[in-house]
Design a protein around this motif. Structure first.
Motif, PDB file in Angstrom:
ATOM      1  N   ALA A 312       0.806  -1.234   0.005  1.00 10.95           N
ATOM      2  CA  ALA A 312      -0.171   0.092  -0.060  1.00 10.95           C
ATOM      3  C   ALA A 312       0.840   1.249   0.036  1.00 10.95           C
ATOM      4  CB  ALA A 312      -0.736  -0.021   1.176  1.00 10.95           C
ATOM      5  N   LEU A 313       1.989   1.058   0.989  1.00  8.90           N
ATOM      6  CA  LEU A 313       2.729   2.613   0.978  1.00  8.90           C
ATOM      7  C   LEU A 313       3.587   2.555  -0.248  1.00  8.90           C
ATOM      8  CD1 LEU A 313       4.334   2.200   4.714  1.00  8.90           C
ATOM      9  CD2 LEU A 313       2.675   3.784   3.782  1.00  8.90           C
ATOM     10  N   THR A 314       4.043   1.487  -1.116  1.00 12.33           N
ATOM     11  CA  THR A 314       4.787   1.513  -2.228  1.00 12.33           C
ATOM     12  C   THR A 314       3.892   1.970  -3.549  1.00 12.33           C
ATOM     13  OG1 THR A 314       6.113  -0.235  -1.587  1.00 12.33           O
ATOM     14  CG2 THR A 314       6.202   0.204  -3.747  1.00 12.33           C
ATOM     15  N   MET A 315       2.971   1.506  -3.513  1.00  7.85           N
ATOM     16  CA  MET A 315       2.008   2.057  -4.650  1.00  7.85           C
ATOM     17  C   MET A 315       1.526   3.537  -4.808  1.00  7.85           C
ATOM     18  SD  MET A 315      -1.535  -0.031  -4.423  1.00  7.85           S
ATOM     19  CE  MET A 315      -0.886  -1.748  -3.900  1.00  7.85           C
ATOM     20  N   THR A 316       1.336   3.841  -3.238  1.00 13.84           N
ATOM     21  CA  THR A 316       0.773   5.258  -3.010  1.00 13.84           C
ATOM     22  C   THR A 316       1.875   6.210  -3.151  1.00 13.84           C
ATOM     23  OG1 THR A 316      -0.903   4.150  -1.703  1.00 13.84           O
ATOM     24  CG2 THR A 316      -0.378   6.674  -1.374  1.00 13.84           C
ATOM     25  N   PHE A 317       3.050   6.067  -2.759  1.00 10.85           N
ATOM     26  CA  PHE A 317       4.244   6.926  -2.633  1.00 10.85           C
ATOM     27  C   PHE A 317       4.639   7.071  -4.002  1.00 10.85           C
ATOM     28  CE2 PHE A 317       8.309   8.777  -1.900  1.00 10.85           C
ATOM     29  CZ  PHE A 317       8.287   9.438  -0.933  1.00 10.85           C
ATOM     30  N   GLY A 318       4.845   5.816  -4.919  1.00 11.15           N
ATOM     31  CA  GLY A 318       5.470   5.940  -6.062  1.00 11.15           C
ATOM     32  C   GLY A 318       4.488   6.779  -7.120  1.00 11.15           C
ATOM     33  N   ASN A 319       3.090   6.413  -7.009  1.00 10.40           N
ATOM     34  CA  ASN A 319       2.313   7.127  -7.948  1.00 10.40           C
ATOM     35  C   ASN A 319       2.084   8.613  -7.490  1.00 10.40           C
ATOM     36  OD1 ASN A 319       1.443   4.846  -9.521  1.00 10.40           O
ATOM     37  ND2 ASN A 319       0.095   3.862  -8.123  1.00 10.40           N
ATOM     38  N   ALA A 320       2.092   8.821  -6.172  1.00  2.93           N
ATOM     39  CA  ALA A 320       1.957  10.361  -6.093  1.00  2.93           C
ATOM     40  C   ALA A 320       3.216  11.216  -6.574  1.00  2.93           C
ATOM     41  CB  ALA A 320       1.859  10.370  -4.454  1.00  2.93           C
ATOM     42  N   ALA A 321       4.524  10.470  -6.274  1.00  3.65           N
ATOM     43  CA  ALA A 321       5.624  11.383  -6.960  1.00  3.65           C
ATOM     44  C   ALA A 321       5.448  11.167  -8.343  1.00  3.65           C
ATOM     45  CB  ALA A 321       7.017  10.368  -6.184  1.00  3.65           C
ATOM     46  N   ALA A 322       5.223  10.237  -8.845  1.00  4.11           N
ATOM     47  CA  ALA A 322       5.082  10.416 -10.484  1.00  4.11           C
ATOM     48  C   ALA A 322       4.184  11.412 -10.872  1.00  4.11           C
ATOM     49  CB  ALA A 322       4.797   9.140 -10.839  1.00  4.11           C
ATOM     50  N   LEU A 323       2.858  11.615 -10.048  1.00  5.32           N
ATOM     51  CA  LEU A 323       2.007  12.674 -10.472  1.00  5.32           C
ATOM     52  C   LEU A 323       2.617  14.135 -10.075  1.00  5.32           C
ATOM     53  CD1 LEU A 323      -0.977  12.889 -11.180  1.00  5.32           C
ATOM     54  CD2 LEU A 323      -1.438  12.701  -8.836  1.00  5.32           C
ATOM     55  N   ARG A 324       3.500  14.163  -9.328  1.00  7.67           N
ATOM     56  CA  ARG A 324       4.061  15.581  -9.182  1.00  7.67           C
ATOM     57  C   ARG A 324       5.283  15.883  -9.909  1.00  7.67           C
ATOM     58  NH1 ARG A 324       7.024  15.896  -5.001  1.00  7.67           N
ATOM     59  NH2 ARG A 324       6.735  18.207  -4.565  1.00  7.67           N
ATOM     60  N   GLN A 325       5.495  15.003 -11.179  1.00  6.52           N
ATOM     61  CA  GLN A 325       6.597  15.595 -12.210  1.00  6.52           C
ATOM     62  C   GLN A 325       5.960  16.499 -12.920  1.00  6.52           C
ATOM     63  OE1 GLN A 325       9.771  14.239 -11.826  1.00  6.52           O
ATOM     64  NE2 GLN A 325       9.043  13.412  -9.907  1.00  6.52           N
ATOM     65  N   ARG A 326       6.749  17.625 -13.156  1.00  5.73           N
ATOM     66  CA  ARG A 326       6.371  18.631 -14.019  1.00  5.73           C
ATOM     67  C   ARG A 326       6.971  18.405 -15.418  1.00  5.73           C
ATOM     68  NH1 ARG A 326       6.651  24.238 -11.183  1.00  5.73           N
ATOM     69  NH2 ARG A 326       7.330  24.710 -13.375  1.00  5.73           N
ATOM     70  N   THR A 327       6.342  18.884 -16.357  1.00  3.11           N
ATOM     71  CA  THR A 327       6.790  18.754 -17.617  1.00  3.11           C
ATOM     72  C   THR A 327       7.985  19.232 -18.060  1.00  3.11           C
ATOM     73  OG1 THR A 327       5.551  20.681 -18.423  1.00  3.11           O
ATOM     74  CG2 THR A 327       4.514  18.572 -18.859  1.00  3.11           C
ATOM     75  N   ASP A 328       8.606  20.351 -17.249  1.00  4.02           N
ATOM     76  CA  ASP A 328       9.764  21.065 -17.471  1.00  4.02           C
ATOM     77  C   ASP A 328      10.899  20.578 -16.604  1.00  4.02           C
ATOM     78  OD1 ASP A 328       8.993  21.850 -15.101  1.00  4.02           O
ATOM     79  OD2 ASP A 328       8.991  24.051 -15.796  1.00  4.02           O
ATOM     80  N   THR A 329      10.495  19.462 -15.715  1.00  8.76           N
ATOM     81  CA  THR A 329      11.656  18.805 -15.059  1.00  8.76           C
ATOM     82  C   THR A 329      12.579  18.178 -15.694  1.00  8.76           C
ATOM     83  OG1 THR A 329       9.873  18.289 -13.090  1.00  8.76           O
ATOM     84  CG2 THR A 329      12.220  17.293 -13.021  1.00  8.76           C
ATOM     85  N   PRO A 330      14.138  18.631 -15.385  1.00 12.47           N
ATOM     86  CA  PRO A 330      15.109  17.839 -16.092  1.00 12.47           C
ATOM     87  C   PRO A 330      15.200  16.427 -15.986  1.00 12.47           C
ATOM     88  CG  PRO A 330      15.852  19.811 -14.852  1.00 12.47           C
ATOM     89  CD  PRO A 330      14.430  19.679 -14.373  1.00 12.47           C
ATOM     90  N   HIS A 331      15.267  15.884 -16.823  1.00 11.66           N
ATOM     91  CA  HIS A 331      15.591  14.240 -17.063  1.00 11.66           C
ATOM     92  C   HIS A 331      13.962  13.714 -16.489  1.00 11.66           C
ATOM     93  CE1 HIS A 331      19.758  14.184 -17.187  1.00 11.66           C
ATOM     94  NE2 HIS A 331      19.584  15.271 -16.365  1.00 11.66           N
ATOM     95  N   GLY A 332      12.917  14.568 -16.717  1.00  9.53           N
ATOM     96  CA  GLY A 332      11.536  14.076 -16.273  1.00  9.53           C
ATOM     97  C   GLY A 332      10.872  12.838 -17.041  1.00  9.53           C
ATOM     98  N   ALA A 333      11.242  12.547 -18.176  1.00  7.65           N
ATOM     99  CA  ALA A 333      10.821  11.277 -18.677  1.00  7.65           C
ATOM    100  C   ALA A 333      11.177  10.012 -18.017  1.00  7.65           C
ATOM    101  CB  ALA A 333      11.130  11.118 -20.155  1.00  7.65           C
ATOM    102  N   VAL A 334      12.834  10.203 -17.979  1.00 11.30           N
ATOM    103  CA  VAL A 334      13.374   9.224 -16.932  1.00 11.30           C
ATOM    104  C   VAL A 334      12.832   8.965 -15.614  1.00 11.30           C
ATOM    105  CG1 VAL A 334      15.434   7.811 -16.319  1.00 11.30           C
ATOM    106  CG2 VAL A 334      15.458   9.095 -18.362  1.00 11.30           C
ATOM    107  N   ARG A 335      12.630  10.332 -14.956  1.00 15.21           N
ATOM    108  CA  ARG A 335      12.356  10.303 -13.606  1.00 15.21           C
ATOM    109  C   ARG A 335      10.742   9.687 -13.424  1.00 15.21           C
ATOM    110  NH1 ARG A 335      14.873  12.218  -9.482  1.00 15.21           N
ATOM    111  NH2 ARG A 335      16.824  13.653 -10.048  1.00 15.21           N
ATOM    112  N   LEU A 336       9.822  10.024 -14.303  1.00 12.00           N
ATOM    113  CA  LEU A 336       8.548   9.661 -14.346  1.00 12.00           C
ATOM    114  C   LEU A 336       8.379   8.009 -14.493  1.00 12.00           C
ATOM    115  CD1 LEU A 336       5.529  11.225 -15.767  1.00 12.00           C
ATOM    116  CD2 LEU A 336       5.742   8.875 -16.008  1.00 12.00           C
TER     117      LEU A 336
END
Length: 520
Positions: A312-336
């Motif tokens: 529960a913690l892993t899926m929630t934290f991972g998806n929440a962090a992916a959702l917060r990735q901005r389109t102008d974040t450096p290396h955004g595709a790999v980070r997402l």
């Protein structure tokens, strides 16, 4: 033909000895057919290392194709095992003994994932090694060595072999991450190394506690020993079980042992990042499944609850962090993709938690099915990112369909598979079998958490998919490779991943056959 191994039964099954035991209790015969897949990968690694000494620089590219041939041979060695009975070797007659290597349905499925994922990584890497001027001989040797450890691990049936296989899979990965000729690669490799070494030290402490309580390192013997352990040893055994799970949870990138993932993926060569997200995760997951469902079976409800909370913690934290990735974040595709892989790890842990509550290995079929689906489409997504040169932000993918429509369609299909939306039907079926495993085990609250996270994940997967077909604005960093010819090896890798995902989407019953245990 003898019946296939049933995932609903214990993974360790009594077998007829392969040879007459000597007085020391060790059965001397080695079943070379059973150990062929990891052995061939190891021999291919040695062949590449020796060939690198003699090949002239202009012909070093042949080493990549030699690596691909070795992995194809290792995959072919799975066929006689898949069509025959469960086979074991390195067996003991000593009390609490068993066999150290067993090629059953579970092992073969994860070996298929490890070796197949490594083969796709080789095809993705042929272009990257030349473009980034990576040392070819060292690269292919390290990749094959890691694949050998990842293939050995799911067939291991004692803690000593499990730990060795896990480290054989992990240690070359440190060097692979650091092969990039810039400071970011070295920094990422150092972070990966330090965090992994710490997790391994904790795991070895747990293994020592478990051995002290059970008196054996054989997984089945540990289960018997823990079930009849004296009362004063139970706290030691429980502490050992928890500490042992830490090391495997780290390799799986489960929260809170996930912190190394984003920086490591960004600093590594893109094919290596894809390899870690699939094969590295599969190795940790198979080890975690073995120690829980076999060795720590007497503590099923305890570790079942722990894994449910981790999932529960892993899926929630991972998806929440992916959702917060901005389109102008450096290396955004790999980070997402990195944060997405953390969220996907949470889904993979759900059937393991269900196995603890069910008291059998039956729900593991859902983990096997989902791991195969996830590995195929996630490596495909990394391949498209490598093709279009997507080390920049997500803005670089805006309007990709107008510049390279086939790359856009391929990435959109892989993202929809990860999201579980049509036409990526195979992703939907994978999530359904995981969801069903949780419901059948009585983990209704975990099924609800998973459903909420699937909806959260839709937001960032669809956002990236929409960018691919949005009108180009002229801003952002355009992918460098958007208009050039696709290298043959990279096209082959994307073609294999795409065709595999399409076939499974058209015939999702193949996924269901993995769950039912009737595929092999």
């Amino acid at each position: 033909m003898a019946p296939a191994h049933d995932l609903g039964q214990p993974l360790m099954t009594p077998l007829t000895p392969l040879a007459v035991a000597d007085p020391g209790g060790l059965i001397q015969s080695v079943d070379w057919v059973a150990v062929a897949p990891p052995l061939i990968a190891a021999l291919a690694a040695l062949a590449v290392l020796v060939a690198d000494l003699f090949l002239p620089e202009a012909r070093k590219r042949l080493l990549g194709w030699l690596s691909a041939a070795g992995l194809l041979a290792a995959l072919a060695a799975l066929l006689p095992l898949a069509l025959g009975d469960t086979r074991s070797t390195f067996c003991f007659r000593s009390p609490g003994g068993g066999c150290s290597y067993t090629a059953d349905h579970f092992a073969l499925a994860f070996q298929l994932l490890a070796l197949g994922g490594a083969l796709l990584t080789v095809l993705l890497s042929l272009h990257t090694v030349d473009e980034e001027k990576l040392p070819g001989g060292e690269y292919w040797f390290l990749l094959l060595s890691s694949a050998c450890g990842a293939a050995l691990l799911p067939a291991s049936r004692d803690l000593a072999t499990l730990v060795i296989a896990l480290e054989v899979a992990t240690l070359p990965a440190f060097a692979l991450v650091g092969l990039r000729r810039d400071g970011r690669g070295a920094e990422s490799a150092l972070k990966f190394f330090l965090s992994s070494v710490t997790a391994t030290a904790v795991m070895l402490l747990g293994v020592s506690f478990v051995y002290a309580a059970a008196g054996t390192v054989q997984l089945q013997g540990i289960a018997d020993g823990l079930a009849h352990a004296p009362g004063q040893l139970k706290p030691l055994a429980e502490a050992g079980a928890v500490l042992t799970l830490v090391g495997f949870a780290f390799k799986t990138a489960a929260v809170p042992f996930h912190f190394w993932v984003p920086d490591t993926y960004v600093g590594a060569p893109l094919p290596v990042a894809g390899y870690l997200s699939v094969v590295g995760k599969a190795a940790g997951l198979s080890g975690l499944a073995l120690v829980t469902t076999v060795a720590f079976r007497p503590y099923g409800h305890t570790w079942g609850l722990v894994l449910a909370v981790l999932a529960a913690l892993t899926m929630t934290f991972g998806n929440a962090a992916a959702l917060r990735q901005r389109t102008d974040t450096p290396h955004g595709a790999v980070r997402l993709l990195a944060w997405s892989s953390v969220g996907q790890a949470g889904y993979l842990l759900v059937p393991l938690a269900a196995a603890g509550y069910a008291g059998s290995a039956g729900p593991l079929g859902a983990t096997v099915a989902y791991a195969l689906v996830y590995g195929l489409v996630n490596l495909g997504a990394f391949g498209v990112v490598a093709l279009v040169g997507g080390r920049g932000g997500l803005d670089g993918f805006r309007g990709l369909a107008g510049r390279n429509r086939w790359a856009a369609f391929a990435l959109a299909f892989f993202l929809l598979c990860l999201a579980g939306l049509p036409p990526g039907v195979v992703g939907l079926f994978g999530k359904v079998v995981v969801f069903r495993a949780a419901v059948d085990a009585g983990l209704g609250w975990l099924a609800v958490v998973m459903a909420v996270n699937v909806v959260i994940a839709l937001a960032y997967y669809l956002k990236w998919t929409a960018l691919l077909f949005a009108p180009a604005t002229g801003g952002g960093e355009a992918p460098a490779a958007a208009g050039r010819r696709v290298p043959a090896s990279l096209g082959a890798a994307l073609g294999l991943a795409g065709v595999g995902a399409v076939v499974l989407s058209v015939a999702p019953q193949l996924v269901l056959q993995v769950v039912s245990g009737s595929l092999f």
